[in-house]
Design a protein around this motif. Structure first.
Motif, PDB file in Angstrom:
ATOM      1  N   HIS A  17     -10.551  39.690  50.334  1.00 47.04           N
ATOM      2  CA  HIS A  17     -11.644  39.190  50.407  1.00 47.04           C
ATOM      3  C   HIS A  17     -11.971  38.443  51.944  1.00 47.04           C
ATOM      4  O   HIS A  17     -12.890  38.839  52.669  1.00 47.04           O
ATOM      5  CB  HIS A  17     -12.184  38.191  49.625  1.00 47.04           C
ATOM      6  CG  HIS A  17     -13.583  37.685  49.548  1.00 47.04           C
ATOM      7  ND1 HIS A  17     -14.545  38.406  49.216  1.00 47.04           N
ATOM      8  CD2 HIS A  17     -13.844  36.656  50.124  1.00 47.04           C
ATOM      9  CE1 HIS A  17     -15.666  37.867  49.220  1.00 47.04           C
ATOM     10  NE2 HIS A  17     -15.392  36.593  49.937  1.00 47.04           N
ATOM     11  N   LEU A  20     -11.814  40.928  54.677  1.00 45.49           N
ATOM     12  CA  LEU A  20     -12.935  41.760  54.833  1.00 45.49           C
ATOM     13  C   LEU A  20     -14.023  40.872  55.712  1.00 45.49           C
ATOM     14  O   LEU A  20     -14.702  41.550  56.556  1.00 45.49           O
ATOM     15  CB  LEU A  20     -13.297  42.100  53.335  1.00 45.49           C
ATOM     16  CG  LEU A  20     -14.707  43.252  53.355  1.00 45.49           C
ATOM     17  CD1 LEU A  20     -14.439  44.458  53.689  1.00 45.49           C
ATOM     18  CD2 LEU A  20     -15.380  42.819  52.078  1.00 45.49           C
ATOM     19  N   ASN A  24     -15.474  41.797  59.342  1.00 46.33           N
ATOM     20  CA  ASN A  24     -16.817  42.273  59.359  1.00 46.33           C
ATOM     21  C   ASN A  24     -16.900  43.857  58.896  1.00 46.33           C
ATOM     22  O   ASN A  24     -17.513  44.700  59.378  1.00 46.33           O
ATOM     23  CB  ASN A  24     -17.482  42.349  60.742  1.00 46.33           C
ATOM     24  CG  ASN A  24     -17.933  40.759  61.045  1.00 46.33           C
ATOM     25  OD1 ASN A  24     -18.135  39.867  59.958  1.00 46.33           O
ATOM     26  ND2 ASN A  24     -18.513  40.450  62.239  1.00 46.33           N
ATOM     27  N   LYS A  25     -15.900  44.183  58.157  1.00 42.75           N
ATOM     28  CA  LYS A  25     -15.824  46.007  57.756  1.00 42.75           C
ATOM     29  C   LYS A  25     -16.842  45.753  56.463  1.00 42.75           C
ATOM     30  O   LYS A  25     -16.244  46.124  55.367  1.00 42.75           O
ATOM     31  CB  LYS A  25     -14.442  45.977  57.230  1.00 42.75           C
ATOM     32  CG  LYS A  25     -13.582  46.036  58.406  1.00 42.75           C
ATOM     33  CD  LYS A  25     -12.054  46.313  58.164  1.00 42.75           C
ATOM     34  CE  LYS A  25     -11.033  46.474  59.214  1.00 42.75           C
ATOM     35  NZ  LYS A  25      -9.870  46.703  59.006  1.00 42.75           N
ATOM     36  N   TYR A  26     -18.037  45.618  56.541  1.00 38.44           N
ATOM     37  CA  TYR A  26     -18.860  46.008  55.606  1.00 38.44           C
ATOM     38  C   TYR A  26     -20.474  45.917  56.310  1.00 38.44           C
ATOM     39  O   TYR A  26     -20.407  45.385  57.440  1.00 38.44           O
ATOM     40  CB  TYR A  26     -19.092  44.640  54.654  1.00 38.44           C
ATOM     41  CG  TYR A  26     -19.398  43.215  55.405  1.00 38.44           C
ATOM     42  CD1 TYR A  26     -20.306  42.671  55.636  1.00 38.44           C
ATOM     43  CD2 TYR A  26     -18.124  42.607  55.697  1.00 38.44           C
ATOM     44  CE1 TYR A  26     -20.713  41.626  56.072  1.00 38.44           C
ATOM     45  CE2 TYR A  26     -18.301  41.342  56.410  1.00 38.44           C
ATOM     46  CZ  TYR A  26     -19.659  40.804  56.513  1.00 38.44           C
ATOM     47  OH  TYR A  26     -19.794  39.648  57.352  1.00 38.44           O
ATOM     48  N   HIS A 299     -21.992  46.457  42.052  1.00 39.92           N
ATOM     49  CA  HIS A 299     -22.511  46.510  43.203  1.00 39.92           C
ATOM     50  C   HIS A 299     -23.967  46.018  43.227  1.00 39.92           C
ATOM     51  O   HIS A 299     -24.604  46.478  42.292  1.00 39.92           O
ATOM     52  CB  HIS A 299     -22.052  47.856  43.850  1.00 39.92           C
ATOM     53  CG  HIS A 299     -20.650  47.932  43.991  1.00 39.92           C
ATOM     54  ND1 HIS A 299     -20.161  47.732  44.974  1.00 39.92           N
ATOM     55  CD2 HIS A 299     -19.806  48.450  43.139  1.00 39.92           C
ATOM     56  CE1 HIS A 299     -18.516  48.082  45.111  1.00 39.92           C
ATOM     57  NE2 HIS A 299     -18.431  48.397  43.705  1.00 39.92           N
ATOM     58  N   TRP A 308     -23.637  50.408  48.914  1.00 34.39           N
ATOM     59  CA  TRP A 308     -23.571  48.954  48.671  1.00 34.39           C
ATOM     60  C   TRP A 308     -22.379  48.506  48.309  1.00 34.39           C
ATOM     61  O   TRP A 308     -21.828  48.225  47.128  1.00 34.39           O
ATOM     62  CB  TRP A 308     -24.588  48.763  47.789  1.00 34.39           C
ATOM     63  CG  TRP A 308     -25.961  49.360  47.855  1.00 34.39           C
ATOM     64  CD1 TRP A 308     -26.515  50.278  46.995  1.00 34.39           C
ATOM     65  CD2 TRP A 308     -26.871  49.016  48.911  1.00 34.39           C
ATOM     66  NE1 TRP A 308     -27.732  50.740  47.657  1.00 34.39           N
ATOM     67  CE2 TRP A 308     -28.048  50.060  48.617  1.00 34.39           C
ATOM     68  CE3 TRP A 308     -27.020  48.119  49.919  1.00 34.39           C
ATOM     69  CZ2 TRP A 308     -29.036  49.816  49.464  1.00 34.39           C
ATOM     70  CZ3 TRP A 308     -28.136  48.089  50.586  1.00 34.39           C
ATOM     71  CH2 TRP A 308     -29.233  48.953  50.463  1.00 34.39           C
ATOM     72  N   PRO A 309     -21.187  48.596  49.219  1.00 33.98           N
ATOM     73  CA  PRO A 309     -20.143  48.527  48.993  1.00 33.98           C
ATOM     74  C   PRO A 309     -19.373  46.915  48.636  1.00 33.98           C
ATOM     75  O   PRO A 309     -18.385  46.794  47.902  1.00 33.98           O
ATOM     76  CB  PRO A 309     -19.147  48.694  50.164  1.00 33.98           C
ATOM     77  CG  PRO A 309     -19.997  48.489  51.427  1.00 33.98           C
ATOM     78  CD  PRO A 309     -21.373  48.748  50.796  1.00 33.98           C
ATOM     79  N   LEU A 310     -20.240  45.776  49.034  1.00 37.07           N
ATOM     80  CA  LEU A 310     -19.948  44.533  48.676  1.00 37.07           C
ATOM     81  C   LEU A 310     -20.117  44.259  47.347  1.00 37.07           C
ATOM     82  O   LEU A 310     -21.360  44.793  46.676  1.00 37.07           O
ATOM     83  CB  LEU A 310     -20.598  43.689  49.428  1.00 37.07           C
ATOM     84  CG  LEU A 310     -19.846  43.164  50.969  1.00 37.07           C
ATOM     85  CD1 LEU A 310     -20.726  42.294  51.717  1.00 37.07           C
ATOM     86  CD2 LEU A 310     -18.719  43.073  51.082  1.00 37.07           C
ATOM     87  N   TYR A 370     -28.018  44.377  52.020  1.00 36.00           N
ATOM     88  CA  TYR A 370     -26.850  43.670  52.873  1.00 36.00           C
ATOM     89  C   TYR A 370     -26.790  42.390  52.890  1.00 36.00           C
ATOM     90  O   TYR A 370     -27.754  41.820  53.178  1.00 36.00           O
ATOM     91  CB  TYR A 370     -26.413  44.507  53.908  1.00 36.00           C
ATOM     92  CG  TYR A 370     -26.337  46.128  53.813  1.00 36.00           C
ATOM     93  CD1 TYR A 370     -25.557  46.592  52.854  1.00 36.00           C
ATOM     94  CD2 TYR A 370     -27.099  47.129  54.630  1.00 36.00           C
ATOM     95  CE1 TYR A 370     -25.472  48.023  52.904  1.00 36.00           C
ATOM     96  CE2 TYR A 370     -27.004  48.276  54.434  1.00 36.00           C
ATOM     97  CZ  TYR A 370     -26.174  48.719  53.618  1.00 36.00           C
ATOM     98  OH  TYR A 370     -26.290  50.247  53.499  1.00 36.00           O
ATOM     99  N   PRO A 373     -20.277  38.195  53.081  1.00 38.36           N
ATOM    100  CA  PRO A 373     -19.456  37.457  51.956  1.00 38.36           C
ATOM    101  C   PRO A 373     -19.662  36.157  51.490  1.00 38.36           C
ATOM    102  O   PRO A 373     -19.323  35.499  50.517  1.00 38.36           O
ATOM    103  CB  PRO A 373     -18.132  37.943  52.373  1.00 38.36           C
ATOM    104  CG  PRO A 373     -18.157  39.229  53.138  1.00 38.36           C
ATOM    105  CD  PRO A 373     -19.459  38.732  54.016  1.00 38.36           C
TER     106      PRO A 373
END
Length: 397
Positions: A17, A20, A24-26, A299, A308-310, A370, A373
């Motif tokens: 987490h 990630l 900033n891989k989101y 998600h 919406w991956p997070l 979006y 985290p």
């Protein structure tokens, strides 16, 4: 050995987490989404810093009273200071207040309840919203009624009752607005528990009858009989995700799950409408369990996790609350749902920071969006406190 494996898994999830967030891989918020984030921050609902510090390493996902209590208090104590600094009667805060009331009951610690009493007195037991407060604006009545039921001073519910009695004969949201009183699914958390608690406080059946009438109308308008989920409002019945599937928003479904729990908890035991609510809880729980991801999370866009991956924690917390209530009340099979709940709770704890911040909470809105985290807002923490409090009841059984 089992506990070492659990802790190791938690640490590994925390590392992933953190990586990630750092890289900033989101997906980043669009300009329109960032404008809502900035507005929510200005309004003191919470914030979304670029760096929220390290994640917590002192929490265990084990479903024991001690471990749940520790996780509950860590987040509650971090939020309480912020809450008492920036007070508000708006729905975002009202959800948090409901969480603090539950936290006080779950922990036996009066400081949360006493803080809510202080806030209520400061608000003079009033509502926002003018002559016709909507579901969002009466949500604070959940706290007022719970405090009243512990100490029956009439002033605690006088204004609230006046507004309910004035609104009970309205067939639409308000004069000149033809929408249903509960035209959006979030309203099923905000309003029905207020009305059934008013029945609990007064013994007047009209408040329960109003819930039955209005919930049925909202159900008929928004409940998808194929997916067993609610559209956020009527406009979303024809909208689609990038992958072509229907849009079902995790927090929207969470609001309904939690609203079902809080309504069923108070509804008269012999009420003939009880099976109507219980069946929704069972159907929605089955659907949500079927789309829970491998980490126990959901998600923001429930049917399009690639877009919406997070993971989104406010919806997850409210879902956990609803499911845990369902198990506790006997509406859901414990052997089936306890593993779902346990996995979801483990996932939630990977979003708690060292200082007690709960991250992964999407900013206000009506659909998936979006966010960072680190994103933390008061209504999501209210859901988390409700979930933890209901989990403590579950492990006692």
């Amino acid at each position: 050995m089992k506990m070492k494996i659990i802790v190791a898994a938690m640490l590994a999830a925390s590392v992933m987490h953190g990586a990630l967030a750092q890289d900033n891989k989101y997906p980043q918020p669009t300009a329109a989404m960032q404008a809502i984030i900035d507005k929510d921050t200005r309004r003191k609902f919470g914030d979304a810093p670029e760096d929220a510090g390290p994640l917590a390493k002192d929490l265990s996902p084990a479903l024991t009273e001690k471990d749940i209590d520790r996780a509950l208090r860590k987040v509650a104590d971090w939020q309480l200071k912020r809450t008492m600094e920036y007070t508000d009667q708006i729905w975002t805060a009202a959800v948090l207040y409901a969480g603090f009331m539950a936290a006080s009951d779950a922990t036996g610690d009066r400081k949360y309840r006493d803080a809510m009493e202080k806030l209520s007195k400061g608000f003079n037991w009033t509502l926002r919203g003018g002559q016709y407060p909507d579901a969002d604006n009466i949500a604070i009545g959940q706290m007022y009624l719970e405090l009243y039921l512990q100490d029956k001073s009439p002033e605690k519910i006088a204004e609230l009752r006046k507004h309910l009695d004035e609104g009970i004969n309205l067939k639409t949201l308000r004069p000149g607005d033809e929408r249903l009183p509960w035209w959006w699914c979030d309203a099923l958390f905000m309003a029905p528990p207020v009305w059934v608690k008013m029945w609990q406080a007064t013994g007047e059946q009209k408040y329960v009858d109003y819930v039955h009438e209005q919930w049925q109308k909202t159900y008929d308008l928004l409940y998808d009989q194929e997916e067993h989920l609610y559209a956020r409002d009527a406009s979303y019945k024809t909208k689609r995700e990038p992958n072509g599937k229907k849009i079902f928003w995790s927090r929207g479904e969470g609001w309904v799950m939690a609203g079902l729990a809080r309504t069923l908890e108070v509804l008269p035991k012999d009420d003939p409408k009880r099976p109507f609510y219980a069946q929704q809880l069972r159907e929605m729980s089955a659907k949500l369990a079927s789309i829970q991801n491998a980490n126990g999370e959901w998600h923001a866009g429930l049917l399009d996790p690639q877009t919406w991956p997070l993971a989104e924690t406010s919806g997850a917390a409210l879902i956990v609350y609803g499911m845990a209530y369902g198990v506790n009340a006997g509406y859901l099979d414990g052997k089936t749902y306890r593993p779902v709940i346990e996995k979801a709770w483990k996932g939630l704890l990977t979003h708690v920071y060292e200082d007690g911040r709960l991250g992964g909470i999407q900013q206000t809105g009506a659909e998936p969006a979006y966010y960072r985290p680190s994103s933390s807002y008061n209504y999501g923490i209210g859901g988390y406190l409700l979930a933890a409090s209901e989990l403590k009841k579950m492990v006692k059984k």
